[in-house]
Design a protein around this motif. Structure first.
Motif, PDB file in Angstrom:
ATOM      1  N   TRP A   1      -8.827  20.384  57.859  1.00 12.90           N
ATOM      2  CA  TRP A   1      -8.550  21.587  58.637  1.00 12.90           C
ATOM      3  C   TRP A   1      -8.230  22.771  57.735  1.00 12.90           C
ATOM      4  O   TRP A   1      -8.574  23.904  58.052  1.00 12.90           O
ATOM      5  N   THR A   2      -7.561  22.520  56.609  1.00 10.31           N
ATOM      6  CA  THR A   2      -7.204  23.633  55.719  1.00 10.31           C
ATOM      7  C   THR A   2      -8.423  24.265  55.072  1.00 10.31           C
ATOM      8  O   THR A   2      -8.350  25.388  54.582  1.00 10.31           O
ATOM      9  N   GLU A   3      -9.552  23.557  55.045  1.00  8.48           N
ATOM     10  CA  GLU A   3     -10.769  24.086  54.446  1.00  8.48           C
ATOM     11  C   GLU A   3     -11.657  24.831  55.446  1.00  8.48           C
ATOM     12  O   GLU A   3     -12.679  25.394  55.061  1.00  8.48           O
ATOM     13  N   LEU A   4     -11.284  24.831  56.719  1.00 13.17           N
ATOM     14  CA  LEU A   4     -12.079  25.531  57.733  1.00 13.17           C
ATOM     15  C   LEU A   4     -11.912  27.040  57.581  1.00 13.17           C
ATOM     16  O   LEU A   4     -10.845  27.517  57.187  1.00 13.17           O
ATOM     17  N   PRO A   5     -12.953  27.805  57.907  1.00 16.38           N
ATOM     18  CA  PRO A   5     -12.831  29.266  57.824  1.00 16.38           C
ATOM     19  C   PRO A   5     -11.903  29.791  58.921  1.00 16.38           C
ATOM     20  O   PRO A   5     -11.757  29.164  59.972  1.00 16.38           O
ATOM     21  N   PRO A   6     -11.276  30.930  58.672  1.00 17.49           N
ATOM     22  CA  PRO A   6     -10.403  31.500  59.699  1.00 17.49           C
ATOM     23  C   PRO A   6     -11.203  31.919  60.934  1.00 17.49           C
ATOM     24  O   PRO A   6     -12.385  32.253  60.832  1.00 17.49           O
ATOM     25  N   LYS A   7     -10.528  31.878  62.071  1.00 12.50           N
ATOM     26  CA  LYS A   7     -11.200  32.313  63.298  1.00 12.50           C
ATOM     27  C   LYS A   7     -11.397  33.822  63.248  1.00 12.50           C
ATOM     28  O   LYS A   7     -10.663  34.527  62.548  1.00 12.50           O
ATOM     29  N   PRO A   8     -12.384  34.321  63.977  1.00 10.26           N
ATOM     30  CA  PRO A   8     -12.638  35.765  63.977  1.00 10.26           C
ATOM     31  C   PRO A   8     -11.433  36.532  64.547  1.00 10.26           C
ATOM     32  O   PRO A   8     -10.696  36.002  65.376  1.00 10.26           O
ATOM     33  N   PRO A   9     -11.244  37.770  64.114  1.00 14.41           N
ATOM     34  CA  PRO A   9     -10.155  38.576  64.662  1.00 14.41           C
ATOM     35  C   PRO A   9     -10.296  38.753  66.179  1.00 14.41           C
ATOM     36  O   PRO A   9     -11.415  38.696  66.712  1.00 14.41           O
TER      37      PRO A   9
END
Length: 90
Positions: free
Chosen positions: A55-63
């Protein structure tokens, strides 16, 4: 995650929840569940701790206010998703 067929224990206690809560806020539940579904399809998983590193390697969700092109998961078996906010966790 149970609605997506991933039934695991959540052994986090006290401050151990902090990284999970941060991931929920930054990555988003949909992406986390999607990752858990894919990971648990490869191997038997019994604890949510198994997913944390991935999970820590997933990209951040869009704003907020921008389209999220990640697929939305549907509830299965007549169940519907109840957000942590609706359950009073946050």
């Amino acid at each position: 995650m149970s609605a997506s067929g991933v039934d695991v224990s959540w052994p986090f206690k006290g401050d151990a929840w902090a990284p999970v809560i941060t991931l929920i806020e930054t990555v988003g539940i949909d992406a986390m569940v999607s990752y858990a579904v894919r990971a648990s399809a490869r191997t038997a998983v019994f604890s949510a701790r198994y997913f944390v590193a991935g999970w820590t390697e997933l990209p951040p969700k869009p704003p907020e206010g921008t389209p999220d092109h990640r697929p939305r998961l549907r509830a299965v078996g007549g169940q519907h998703y109840i957000s942590p906010e609706e359950r009073g966790i946050f």
